[in-house]
Structure formats: C-alpha cells, structure tokens
Design a protein around this motif. Structure first.
Motif, PDB file in Angstrom:
ATOM      1  N   UNK A  18       0.664  -0.976   0.173  1.00 42.21           N
ATOM      2  CA  UNK A  18       0.667  -0.198   0.194  1.00 42.21           C
ATOM      3  C   UNK A  18       1.047   1.518  -0.009  1.00 42.21           C
ATOM      4  N   UNK A  19      -0.006   1.915  -0.107  1.00 47.84           N
ATOM      5  CA  UNK A  19       1.052   3.735   0.106  1.00 47.84           C
ATOM      6  C   UNK A  19       2.209   3.707   1.333  1.00 47.84           C
ATOM      7  N   UNK A  20       1.366   3.571   2.283  1.00 50.09           N
ATOM      8  CA  UNK A  20       2.083   4.417   3.501  1.00 50.09           C
ATOM      9  C   UNK A  20       3.187   2.927   3.890  1.00 50.09           C
ATOM     10  N   UNK A  21       4.355   3.325   4.215  1.00 48.25           N
ATOM     11  CA  UNK A  21       4.979   2.659   5.176  1.00 48.25           C
ATOM     12  C   UNK A  21       4.539   1.776   6.918  1.00 48.25           C
ATOM     13  N   UNK A  22       3.936   2.647   6.942  1.00 46.46           N
ATOM     14  CA  UNK A  22       3.316   2.370   7.996  1.00 46.46           C
ATOM     15  C   UNK A  22       2.626   1.455   8.441  1.00 46.46           C
ATOM     16  N   UNK A  23       1.998   0.737   7.060  1.00 48.27           N
ATOM     17  CA  UNK A  23       0.795  -0.088   6.888  1.00 48.27           C
ATOM     18  C   UNK A  23       1.570  -1.843   6.334  1.00 48.27           C
ATOM     19  N   UNK A  24       0.621  -1.656   7.393  1.00 46.09           N
ATOM     20  CA  UNK A  24       1.796  -3.844   7.540  1.00 46.09           C
ATOM     21  C   UNK A  24       3.040  -4.149   7.673  1.00 46.09           C
ATOM     22  N   UNK A  25       3.603  -3.110   8.207  1.00 45.64           N
ATOM     23  CA  UNK A  25       4.526  -3.161   8.135  1.00 45.64           C
ATOM     24  C   UNK A  25       5.227  -2.888  10.295  1.00 45.64           C
ATOM     25  N   UNK A  26       5.907  -3.620   9.843  1.00 47.86           N
ATOM     26  CA  UNK A  26       6.671  -2.435  11.762  1.00 47.86           C
ATOM     27  C   UNK A  26       7.819  -2.078  11.523  1.00 47.86           C
ATOM     28  N   UNK A  27       7.708  -0.492  11.247  1.00 43.99           N
ATOM     29  CA  UNK A  27       7.873   0.452  10.626  1.00 43.99           C
ATOM     30  C   UNK A  27       7.735   1.521  11.629  1.00 43.99           C
ATOM     31  N   UNK A  28       6.938   1.400  12.629  1.00 44.16           N
ATOM     32  CA  UNK A  28       7.045   2.415  13.437  1.00 44.16           C
ATOM     33  C   UNK A  28       7.600   1.471  14.665  1.00 44.16           C
ATOM     34  N   UNK A  29       7.581   0.462  15.072  1.00 39.43           N
ATOM     35  CA  UNK A  29       7.951  -0.422  16.335  1.00 39.43           C
ATOM     36  C   UNK A  29       9.513  -0.231  15.588  1.00 39.43           C
ATOM     37  N   UNK A  30       9.417  -0.522  14.786  1.00 38.70           N
ATOM     38  CA  UNK A  30      11.282  -0.407  14.763  1.00 38.70           C
ATOM     39  C   UNK A  30      11.946   1.091  14.915  1.00 38.70           C
ATOM     40  N   UNK A  31      11.433   1.887  13.948  1.00 36.53           N
ATOM     41  CA  UNK A  31      11.576   3.488  15.116  1.00 36.53           C
ATOM     42  C   UNK A  31      11.688   3.453  16.175  1.00 36.53           C
ATOM     43  N   UNK A  32      10.282   3.084  16.536  1.00 39.04           N
ATOM     44  CA  UNK A  32      10.108   3.523  18.288  1.00 39.04           C
ATOM     45  C   UNK A  32      11.784   2.500  19.362  1.00 39.04           C
ATOM     46  N   UNK A  33      11.325   1.282  18.973  1.00 42.66           N
ATOM     47  CA  UNK A  33      12.159   0.442  19.624  1.00 42.66           C
ATOM     48  C   UNK A  33      13.784   1.652  19.540  1.00 42.66           C
ATOM     49  N   UNK A  34      14.240   1.401  18.812  1.00 43.95           N
ATOM     50  CA  UNK A  34      15.513   2.346  18.075  1.00 43.95           C
ATOM     51  C   UNK A  34      15.414   3.940  18.333  1.00 43.95           C
ATOM     52  N   UNK A  35      14.443   4.584  18.767  1.00 41.16           N
ATOM     53  CA  UNK A  35      14.746   5.582  20.662  1.00 41.16           C
ATOM     54  C   UNK A  35      14.871   6.928  19.155  1.00 41.16           C
ATOM     55  N   UNK A  36      13.630   6.480  17.957  1.00 43.32           N
ATOM     56  CA  UNK A  36      14.436   7.922  16.951  1.00 43.32           C
ATOM     57  C   UNK A  36      12.754   8.379  16.947  1.00 43.32           C
ATOM     58  N   UNK A  37      12.566   9.782  17.438  1.00 43.11           N
ATOM     59  CA  UNK A  37      11.996  11.024  17.168  1.00 43.11           C
ATOM     60  C   UNK A  37      11.553  11.664  16.040  1.00 43.11           C
ATOM     61  N   UNK A  38      12.684  11.856  14.688  1.00 45.05           N
ATOM     62  CA  UNK A  38      13.022  12.221  13.628  1.00 45.05           C
ATOM     63  C   UNK A  38      13.053  11.435  12.973  1.00 45.05           C
ATOM     64  N   UNK A  39      12.924  11.931  11.432  1.00 39.97           N
ATOM     65  CA  UNK A  39      13.020  11.042   9.607  1.00 39.97           C
ATOM     66  C   UNK A  39      13.559  11.938   8.794  1.00 39.97           C
ATOM     67  N   UNK A  40      14.573  10.974   7.741  1.00 38.09           N
ATOM     68  CA  UNK A  40      14.159  12.684   6.837  1.00 38.09           C
ATOM     69  C   UNK A  40      13.577  11.410   6.067  1.00 38.09           C
ATOM     70  N   UNK A  41      13.103  11.600   5.038  1.00 43.35           N
ATOM     71  CA  UNK A  41      12.358  10.917   4.203  1.00 43.35           C
ATOM     72  C   UNK A  41      12.986  11.176   2.199  1.00 43.35           C
ATOM     73  N   UNK A  42      12.785  10.164   1.508  1.00 36.64           N
ATOM     74  CA  UNK A  42      13.165  10.072   0.795  1.00 36.64           C
ATOM     75  C   UNK A  42      12.515   9.616  -0.697  1.00 36.64           C
ATOM     76  N   UNK A  43      12.016   9.360  -2.646  1.00 39.58           N
ATOM     77  CA  UNK A  43      11.567   8.034  -2.961  1.00 39.58           C
ATOM     78  C   UNK A  43      11.321   8.599  -3.909  1.00 39.58           C
ATOM     79  N   UNK A  44      10.559   7.712  -3.876  1.00 41.45           N
ATOM     80  CA  UNK A  44       9.195   7.809  -5.259  1.00 41.45           C
ATOM     81  C   UNK A  44       7.622   7.137  -4.587  1.00 41.45           C
ATOM     82  N   UNK A  45       6.991   7.419  -5.205  1.00 37.62           N
ATOM     83  CA  UNK A  45       6.757   8.980  -5.809  1.00 37.62           C
ATOM     84  C   UNK A  45       6.023   9.922  -5.008  1.00 37.62           C
ATOM     85  N   UNK A  46       6.749  10.785  -5.851  1.00 40.18           N
ATOM     86  CA  UNK A  46       6.128  12.057  -4.437  1.00 40.18           C
ATOM     87  C   UNK A  46       4.497  12.268  -4.236  1.00 40.18           C
ATOM     88  N   UNK A  47       3.712  11.922  -4.926  1.00 40.09           N
ATOM     89  CA  UNK A  47       2.070  12.115  -4.334  1.00 40.09           C
ATOM     90  C   UNK A  47       1.440  10.941  -4.355  1.00 40.09           C
TER      91      UNK A  47
END
Length: 185
Positions: free
Chosen positions: A83-112
């Motif tokens: 799906x469009x969101x990297x947070x849906x159906x993945x454990x990205x949010x948990x990975x970031x939280x578990x790693x004590x990440x509060x900020x992200x830099x995003x890049x990639x395809x496609x913009x809209x």
C-alpha cells in the motif's frame, strides 16, 4: 538525536515507461548522497520496498529490486509493503520507536503517492519529518490512469511541486538534499 533515513520505493520498476513522463532525474543520485552520509555517520537507515499486488505492475519480480545506487547493505532493515504508507502492514513504526528515533528524513518515489502518504503518517504518529524534495520524483501517469472528468492533465513537475507544497509546514520541513546534509543526520 539523529534522524533515521527512510528511502521509499527506489526500485527498478520505476524505470518502466508505463509510468509516463517524470520530473527530477537527479532524485536517485540525491537519495544516494543522503544514504552515503547516513552510512558514514552510522545512523539508522530504513529501506522500503513496494511489492505490488496489481496484475501487470512493474513493481514485481526484477522490478521490485532496489536500484543499485541505493540498495541495502549489511544489516540495514527492509520494510515491504503493498500500500502507499510504509507504516501500514509493516513494523516500521515499532522499529523506529524501539530504536528511540524521534525524527526521520524521507526521500523516494513517488512524491504524490508513497512519499506523501508515509510523510503524513510519520508526522501524525509524532515523528519530526524532514522531506528531501529533490530526492523525490513524480510521474505524469499514463493513458490507462487518465484524469478525472473535467480535469486538465498536469506535468510531473506541477504534480511534484503541489505534493511538496501540501506537505511542507504541516507535515514536514521540505528541504533540499544539500540543506539536509548541512544540518546532518
């Protein structure tokens, strides 16, 4: 605290002509510059791959492979989505939280699409977001997708600029790769 770098869907399938005209041919090179800086600083990196469930999509098989210049190395995690969101159906949010990440830099395809959706969700989940707008790109679409009745076709640059303008300020700080590199990971 360092920001995690999230590289979204920089895959070989986006080289397919099926997507139509594209803006920003330097997007992948800018993403590779960010990736090199994050690797040098030993800061968290997250790769996201879109595995399409749409019949005939270029984002399956070899088309789902990462472009070589931004391919994951060693133990860099890969989050796979359909799906469009990297947070849906993945454990990205948990990975970031578990790693004590509060900020992200995003890049990639496609913009809209996946970049915009992931950026919005990252902000809504409470992450600070810097969006590397010149490390993203948009496509015009093809004759199969068409435009809504009464709507004029837009250029890839207008689509990109519009998506970035909707994200900047409310969901992210839209910045150039150079500005992000100056601030650092």
């Amino acid at each position: 605290m360092a920001s995690a770098l999230i590289l979204i869907d920089i895959q070989r399938g986006f080289d397919s002509p099926v997507w139509g005209a594209r803006n920003n041919p330097e997007a992948e090179d800018n993403a590779a510059r960010l990736l090199a800086a994050w690797r040098k600083a030993s800061v968290p990196i997250c790769h996201v791959r879109h595995l399409s469930t749409t019949p005939g999509s270029p984002l399956v098989g070899q088309g789902a492979e990462f472009m070589a210049k931004v391919a994951p190395e060693r133990d860099e995690p890969v989050f796979e989505k359909s799906v469009n969101s990297a947070f849906i159906g993945t454990d990205l949010e948990q990975h970031l939280t578990h790693s004590s990440i509060g900020d992200v830099v995003i890049c990639g395809l496609t913009t809209p699409h996946c970049v915009s959706t992931t950026t919005r969700m990252a902000a809504n989940l409470g992450f600070g977001v810097r969006l590397a707008h010149d490390a993203c790109a948009s496509f015009a679409g093809n004759s199969d997708t068409g435009w809504a009745e009464g709507m004029a076709a837009l250029s890839p640059q207008v689509i990109h600029d519009t998506a970035i303008s909707h994200l900047h300020g409310e969901f992210a700080r839209a910045m150039t790769t150079d500005a992000i590199l100056l601030e650092g990971p």
